[in-house]
Structures are given as C-alpha cells and as structure tokens.
Design a protein around this motif. Structure first.
Motif, PDB file in Angstrom:
ATOM      1  N   HIS A 211       1.212  -1.396  -0.167  1.00  0.00           N
ATOM      2  CA  HIS A 211       0.033   0.063  -0.293  1.00  0.00           C
ATOM      3  C   HIS A 211       0.865   1.097   0.100  1.00  0.00           C
ATOM      4  O   HIS A 211       1.959   1.005   0.481  1.00  0.00           O
ATOM      5  CB  HIS A 211      -0.741  -0.257   1.567  1.00  0.00           C
ATOM      6  CG  HIS A 211      -2.012  -1.293   1.439  1.00  0.00           C
ATOM      7  ND1 HIS A 211      -2.820  -1.452   0.711  1.00  0.00           N
ATOM      8  CD2 HIS A 211      -1.814  -2.456   2.416  1.00  0.00           C
ATOM      9  CE1 HIS A 211      -3.894  -2.062   0.968  1.00  0.00           C
ATOM     10  NE2 HIS A 211      -3.244  -2.694   1.547  1.00  0.00           N
ATOM     11  N   ILE A 212       0.489   2.151  -0.552  1.00  0.00           N
ATOM     12  CA  ILE A 212       1.084   3.627  -0.121  1.00  0.00           C
ATOM     13  C   ILE A 212       0.417   4.196   0.911  1.00  0.00           C
ATOM     14  O   ILE A 212      -0.538   4.648   1.309  1.00  0.00           O
ATOM     15  CB  ILE A 212       0.825   4.294  -1.569  1.00  0.00           C
ATOM     16  CG1 ILE A 212       1.786   4.300  -2.840  1.00  0.00           C
ATOM     17  CG2 ILE A 212       1.556   5.863  -1.423  1.00  0.00           C
ATOM     18  CD1 ILE A 212       1.522   5.427  -4.154  1.00  0.00           C
ATOM     19  N   ILE A 213       1.307   4.568   2.125  1.00  0.00           N
ATOM     20  CA  ILE A 213       0.264   4.816   2.977  1.00  0.00           C
ATOM     21  C   ILE A 213       0.700   6.426   2.692  1.00  0.00           C
ATOM     22  O   ILE A 213       0.519   7.137   3.777  1.00  0.00           O
ATOM     23  CB  ILE A 213       1.634   4.278   4.368  1.00  0.00           C
ATOM     24  CG1 ILE A 213       3.162   4.468   4.204  1.00  0.00           C
ATOM     25  CG2 ILE A 213       1.144   3.163   3.834  1.00  0.00           C
ATOM     26  CD1 ILE A 213       3.792   3.553   5.326  1.00  0.00           C
ATOM     27  N   ALA A 214       1.923   6.934   1.953  1.00  0.00           N
ATOM     28  CA  ALA A 214       1.817   8.769   2.229  1.00  0.00           C
ATOM     29  C   ALA A 214       2.606   8.684   0.904  1.00  0.00           C
ATOM     30  O   ALA A 214       3.430   7.864   0.785  1.00  0.00           O
ATOM     31  CB  ALA A 214       3.120   9.050   3.148  1.00  0.00           C
ATOM     32  N   CYS A 215       2.058   9.992   0.328  1.00  0.00           N
ATOM     33  CA  CYS A 215       2.772  10.392  -1.039  1.00  0.00           C
ATOM     34  C   CYS A 215       2.136  12.116  -1.358  1.00  0.00           C
ATOM     35  O   CYS A 215       1.843  12.887  -0.789  1.00  0.00           O
ATOM     36  CB  CYS A 215       2.044   9.679  -2.200  1.00  0.00           C
ATOM     37  SG  CYS A 215       2.807  11.129  -3.886  1.00  0.00           S
ATOM     38  N   ALA A 216       3.647  12.813  -0.827  1.00  0.00           N
ATOM     39  CA  ALA A 216       4.378  13.961  -0.769  1.00  0.00           C
ATOM     40  C   ALA A 216       5.543  15.011  -1.300  1.00  0.00           C
ATOM     41  O   ALA A 216       6.729  13.779  -1.108  1.00  0.00           O
ATOM     42  CB  ALA A 216       3.666  14.589   0.348  1.00  0.00           C
ATOM     43  N   ARG A 217       5.839  15.794  -0.737  1.00  0.00           N
ATOM     44  CA  ARG A 217       7.495  16.744  -1.302  1.00  0.00           C
ATOM     45  C   ARG A 217       7.983  15.831   0.379  1.00  0.00           C
ATOM     46  O   ARG A 217       7.309  16.209   1.397  1.00  0.00           O
ATOM     47  CB  ARG A 217       6.740  18.090  -1.282  1.00  0.00           C
ATOM     48  CG  ARG A 217       6.158  18.711  -2.523  1.00  0.00           C
ATOM     49  CD  ARG A 217       6.434  19.822  -2.483  1.00  0.00           C
ATOM     50  NE  ARG A 217       7.547  21.100  -1.942  1.00  0.00           N
ATOM     51  CZ  ARG A 217       6.989  21.896  -1.268  1.00  0.00           C
ATOM     52  NH1 ARG A 217       6.036  22.159  -0.789  1.00  0.00           N
ATOM     53  NH2 ARG A 217       7.871  22.278  -0.462  1.00  0.00           N
ATOM     54  N   PRO A 218       9.088  15.860  -0.037  1.00  0.00           N
ATOM     55  CA  PRO A 218       9.644  15.409   1.364  1.00  0.00           C
ATOM     56  C   PRO A 218       9.834  16.535   2.560  1.00  0.00           C
ATOM     57  O   PRO A 218       9.854  15.951   3.967  1.00  0.00           O
ATOM     58  CB  PRO A 218      11.375  15.684   0.829  1.00  0.00           C
ATOM     59  CG  PRO A 218      11.293  15.041  -0.374  1.00  0.00           C
ATOM     60  CD  PRO A 218       9.978  16.275  -1.148  1.00  0.00           C
ATOM     61  N   ASP A 219      10.106  17.635   2.038  1.00  0.00           N
ATOM     62  CA  ASP A 219       9.662  18.319   3.651  1.00  0.00           C
ATOM     63  C   ASP A 219       8.392  18.955   4.209  1.00  0.00           C
ATOM     64  O   ASP A 219       8.527  19.008   5.107  1.00  0.00           O
ATOM     65  CB  ASP A 219      10.212  20.252   2.847  1.00  0.00           C
ATOM     66  CG  ASP A 219      11.455  20.569   2.210  1.00  0.00           C
ATOM     67  OD1 ASP A 219      12.341  19.841   2.974  1.00  0.00           O
ATOM     68  OD2 ASP A 219      12.075  21.391   1.771  1.00  0.00           O
ATOM     69  N   ASP A 220       6.632  18.506   2.793  1.00  0.00           N
ATOM     70  CA  ASP A 220       6.097  18.351   3.441  1.00  0.00           C
ATOM     71  C   ASP A 220       5.711  17.082   4.464  1.00  0.00           C
ATOM     72  O   ASP A 220       4.933  17.058   5.858  1.00  0.00           O
ATOM     73  CB  ASP A 220       4.924  18.537   2.688  1.00  0.00           C
ATOM     74  CG  ASP A 220       4.910  19.541   1.914  1.00  0.00           C
ATOM     75  OD1 ASP A 220       5.345  20.178   2.648  1.00  0.00           O
ATOM     76  OD2 ASP A 220       4.037  20.393   0.825  1.00  0.00           O
ATOM     77  N   LEU A 221       6.409  16.108   4.028  1.00  0.00           N
ATOM     78  CA  LEU A 221       6.067  14.460   5.139  1.00  0.00           C
ATOM     79  C   LEU A 221       7.407  15.073   6.735  1.00  0.00           C
ATOM     80  O   LEU A 221       6.319  14.286   7.396  1.00  0.00           O
ATOM     81  CB  LEU A 221       7.412  13.359   4.092  1.00  0.00           C
ATOM     82  CG  LEU A 221       6.099  12.891   3.078  1.00  0.00           C
ATOM     83  CD1 LEU A 221       7.511  12.148   2.043  1.00  0.00           C
ATOM     84  CD2 LEU A 221       5.155  12.685   3.055  1.00  0.00           C
TER      85      LEU A 221
END
Lengths: 311, 254
Positions: A211-221
């Motif tokens: 599953h994809i559990i997160a998808c965002a820019r590194p800084d946002d993560l």
C-alpha cells in the motif's frame, strides 16, 4: 501533465499480494521516489510500468500509452536501470551502447554522436574500448545510466540504482543521475530503501506492505513529524530536567549522556533554553526530522529491519 | 516492432562473444577433430569398409552434424545465460518485438553453426573425401536448414530453463542421445526397434542423412538411408514447428 498515471494496481504472486491497490501520478520533469522496505512492492510496480509484468487488475499509463495494451509504445518512451547489472561483460563500453541504440532503432550517425556525448557526460570516454568486465561497480552503474538515457526516453526508471555500492560511489552515482537529468530533461522514477537518497526527489511515495501510506514532498513529509529533537548536556542534568519540565511544560527524556526533548522550531527554542537554565550548559545538539523518522512514524518500524528480501 | 537493425546487432554480439571466449573457440575446433581422428581412426581398423567407403569417411557427415548440434544448442544457452546475468532484461524492455529477439537468436545460432560446419569441411580431403565448390554449396544449404531446426529446438528448451545447471541435464539427456541416434556413428537402419523409432523423430537424423547424400553418394550401409526430399521435408517441418513454439513462448508475459 501526468507522465505516469497508476490507478488501483493489484498484483499477486502465488496467492500472495505484492501490490494491493496502488494509485499515484507523476508529473512531467519530476523526480519521483518510491520508498519502502524490501518486499514492499516497489520492484513489482516498476516491472508493471516497464511492461515486464502484467497486473492482475488496475491501470498504468506511461507517456500517455497503456502499459497493458501498448507495451511497445511504452518501451520506446522509457529507459531503465535495474537493481542488478544488465551489461554484457564480454563487450566494450562502446559495444554495449551501440547494441542498445540499434535495439531502439537509432540511425548510425545519431548512434555515434550520442555514444560520444553520453560517455563524455558519465566520464567514461577514455574507457570506451575497454571490456566491461574490467570496470568497477561504480563505472558499470555510470555506463548503465548513460545507456538508459541514450535513446532520449521521456522517463528514466531507476530500481535501487545504488544497491551494493559503497557510500562514496553511491553519492557519485547520484551526482551523475542529477547531472544527466538536468541535461536531458527527463522525468525520473526511482525506488530506493536508502532514506537519505530520497532527499533528492521532488515527491516521494512511501509504500509498505503493498500500500502507499504517504505521498508528498520530502519537506512536507518531514513536517508531519511535529518538532525537532534537542539534545542537551548540562553540569547538573537532574536539576536541568526539573527546570525544563516546570518552565516549558514539556516531557524531557534522559539519554546517556544528557537529556533529549522534542520541541517545535528547535532553532528558536535553544536561546530560550539557555536563558531558562540555571545550570551550566556543556553541549547542545539539534536534530531535524529525517525521512527515516517519517518512515518510523508512519509504519512504526525501521526501513532496514522490515520485510524480507523477496522481490 | 520488427527490426532488422536489432537482428543485425544481436547476431553481431553473438559473433563477438564467440571469438572472444578463447576456451569455447578451442573446444569448438578440437572436439570434431578428436572424434574424427581418434574415434574414427580407431574404429576404421575393426569396421569393414563398404562400397569403397572407410569408417573414418563414413563418420565425417555425422561429425559435421555433431558440430552443428553442439554449436546450435550451445548458442541457445546464451538465452539462459542472458537471463541469469540480466542482459535478457535489456532486450525485453527494448521496443523490438519478442519475435525479433527470437529471430536474432535463431540467426546468430544458425550462422555460427554453418560457419563451424563449413570450416570443418576443410579436413575432408585429409580423410579422403573429395570437396569441390558444388559440394560445399549443397552442404551449406543443408547445414543452414539443419542449424535452423536445431537452434529453434534449443531456443524452445532454453525458454523453459531458468538456470545454467539445467543446461547440463539437457546436454546429457537430450543432446547426446540426439547425436547417438542420428546415424552419425552407425546407420539408424541397423538399430533395434524402439531406438530406431526415436531416431525417426530426431531431426538430426535427417540432417546427417542429407549430408551423406552430398559427401557419400554411394549405395550400401554407409550411404544415405532416406530419399533427399524426405530429409528436407522432415527437417523443415521440425524447423517451422519449433520456431513457432519458441516465438509463442517468448511472447508470453506473466
């Protein structure tokens, strides 16, 4: 515009689901990282996008072509660097590249021009006529990068491109990847389980257990982790701990040696800490959250410890 | 996408590899000579000549057949090799069709075999078999046909093999029986019943027979055993069916 579009991809091997309903988009020109422990479904996803595997269900499009029904079109639009070396050791650097160009139906003159150009870019011009079996691991990787981009693909897929390389070579390989991307202007889709390597990505998808559990820019993560960690050593840790807990109402952990506290905006907190403490301060250390922390936060486990090596 | 350029470069690669692997080159040259001049010379003393043909002359067409058999099968092992060492993926993700890859491997295996078979004909005068441009031409035509058939068969086998260990099994349980039941060392007509039936479905048997038509145009036990048109038809059927099967097998995606 999305150059890669994936919707609800499902793939299982022998009744075990490797990818369970993965969806994401990659924009043209982006560097997109696919992160996760071994066995998370990264290589399976990349193999479906490269038309080497058929999904059980779901859709995948690369450069507007359907990976399921238009595999030849997709293959013309992509370049690949696999986990393992896929060069012919018995051929020279030049011959490996020429083989590739002819497989991609490039003309004789264009082939020669591009070979010169790419060998120059990856710093292998002087090894042009040497057999690949005499190359070091890092040199082979560089040659593979040159080969992956020689036919000017829209998307370059990198599946664990630095696996098995020593740290120094790894960082030089990344320099070449970024240099090539800048020059060729292609989209990069990469997988890795080295968290620190994913820092170069514009966006990251974290995949775990299919599953994809997160998808965002590194800084946002990283911002999802609330706060920085400050490590402080004082002349009297017990007293300092009591003072900090009373004045700032935050939890202080004892670590060996010194204290650790989790705060938001660590840089601004340090001067206040200096003012507040009556004890002498011996050392202060501020640690910003890393992608590794993000991964631990999201999955509750370290990326290297999880899963097994089944790919 | 079908691409002649891709076929050209696949064949070019196999030739380069062939001439660069010294060990393989030496074995390739020495093996037929060992058979011919050691086995052949040994048996010539105890096997009666027939129709003016000595045993050492009788086995020359068979040794040409053996050279083609080993060369064709060995060149298809490159498919297994490529798979094990990852190079197959480089080909599979390229835009050329699977059929192009199969054709490239088929052509490279065949041309290497014909090349070796033709080179071996140079020793024919040494065992007293006359060689002239006409015979060489006919031999090349038949060698091409046989090489195509056996390479296609090898490709089919290779498409099922996942490791190089499997190749040893193939060598011993398929390739050697194919050689021994090909009429190379003794006429298949003299074999006991079940073995003879196996020989009749062995493409190499018809291949060797066609070589005997060219090199040993005599009547009797040392001459050809089937009419030439039967040889050509049988080898062709084998070639077409094996090519179709291996192309089909390559086209599948899991």
């Amino acid at each position: 515009m999305a150059i890669i579009r994936v919707e609800n991809l499902v793939k299982s091997y022998n009744g075990k689901e490797a990818v369970r309903g993965v969806s994401f988009d990659v924009k043209e020109g982006e560097t997109f990282g696919f992160l996760g422990p071994n066995g998370a479904g990264k290589t399976t996803t990349i193999n479906i996008l490269c038309t080497l595997l058929m999904p059980d269900s779901g859709y995948a499009f690369v450069d507007g072509y359907d990976c399921i029904t238009q595999p030849h079109r997709v293959r013309s639009s992509i370049g690949l660097v696999f986990q393992e070396i896929t060069l012919d050791n018995e051929l020279t650097a030049y011959e490996n590249l020429k083989f590739h160009c002819y497989m991609y139906n490039m003309g004789k003159r264009v082939t020669e021009e591009r070979i010169d150009e790419m060998l120059e870019t990856v710093g292998l011009s002087d090894r042009r006529e040497d057999l690949v079996k005499t190359f070091s691991g890092g040199m082979k990787r560089r040659l593979e990068l040159a080969r992956g981009l020689i036919h000017r693909p829209k998307v370059l897929f990198l599946d664990e491109p630095t696996l098995g390389l020593d740290p120094q070579t790894r960082s030089s390989v990344w320099d070449f990847i970024m240099k090539l991307k800048e020059k060729e202007g292609n989209t990069v889709f990469m997988t890795t389980h080295y968290m620190e390597e994913a820092e170069v990505c514009d966006r990251i998808a974290i995949i775990d257990g299919g599953h994809i559990i997160a998808c965002a820019r590194p800084d946002d993560l990283k911002r999802t982790i609330r706060g920085d960690t400050i490590y402080v050593r004082t002349t009297d840790d017990d007293r300092a701990q009591k003072e900090i807990e009373e004045k700032f109402r935050i939890k202080v952990r004892k670590v060996e040696p010194g204290l650790a506290l989790l705060v938001e905006g660590g840089e601004k907190f340090i001067p206040r800490l200096f003012e507040a403490l009556s004890t002498g301060i011996v050392a202060v250390n501020l640690k910003k959250p890393t992608l590794e922390d993000v991964f631990i936060h999201l999955t509750g486990k370290h990326i290297r410890d999880t899963g097994n090596t089944g790919n | 996408m079908f691409s002649y350029k891709a076929i050209y470069v696949i064949v070019l690669r196999e030739f380069k590899r062939f001439f660069r692997q010294r060990g393989r080159l030496v074995v390739t040259i020495l093996r037929p000579l060992l058979w011919l001049f050691i086995v052949g010379a040994g048996f010539t003393r105890i096997v009666q000549s027939s129709g003016g043909i000595d045993y050492i002359q009788f086995i020359l067409p068979g040794i040409v057949g053996m050279t083609i058999l080993f060369s064709s099968i060995f060149s298809t092992i490159s498919v297994v090799w490529d798979r094990e060492f990852g190079f197959m993926r480089e080909m599979l993700v390229s835009p050329v069709s699977r059929v192009t890859i199969v054709m490239g491997k088929l052509l490279s295996g065949t041309s290497l075999s014909v090349f070796q078979g033709t080179a071996l004909l140079a020793v024919a005068p040494a065992v007293g078999i006359r060689i002239d441009p006409e015979r060489i031409l006919y031999m090349m035509v038949f060698m091409t046909l046989v090489s195509f058939a056996i390479t296609a068969f090898g490709l089919l086998v290779a498409s099922f093999l996942t490791s190089l260990e499997g190749f040893n099994v193939i060598m011993n349980f398929i390739v050697l029986p194919m050689f021994f039941l090909s009429g190379a060392l003794y006429p298949v007509g003299s074999l006991p019943d079940p073995l003879r039936w196996i020989a009749y479905v062995n493409p190499l048997c018809y291949g060797v027979d066609s070589f005997k038509h060219v090199l040993l145009p005599v009547e009797g036990v040392f001459g050809a055993e089937f009419p030439l048109y039967v040889d050509i038809i049988m080898v062709s059927i084998f070639f077409v069916s094996m090519t179709a099967l291996s192309a089909f097998n390559f086209e599948r995606r899991k």
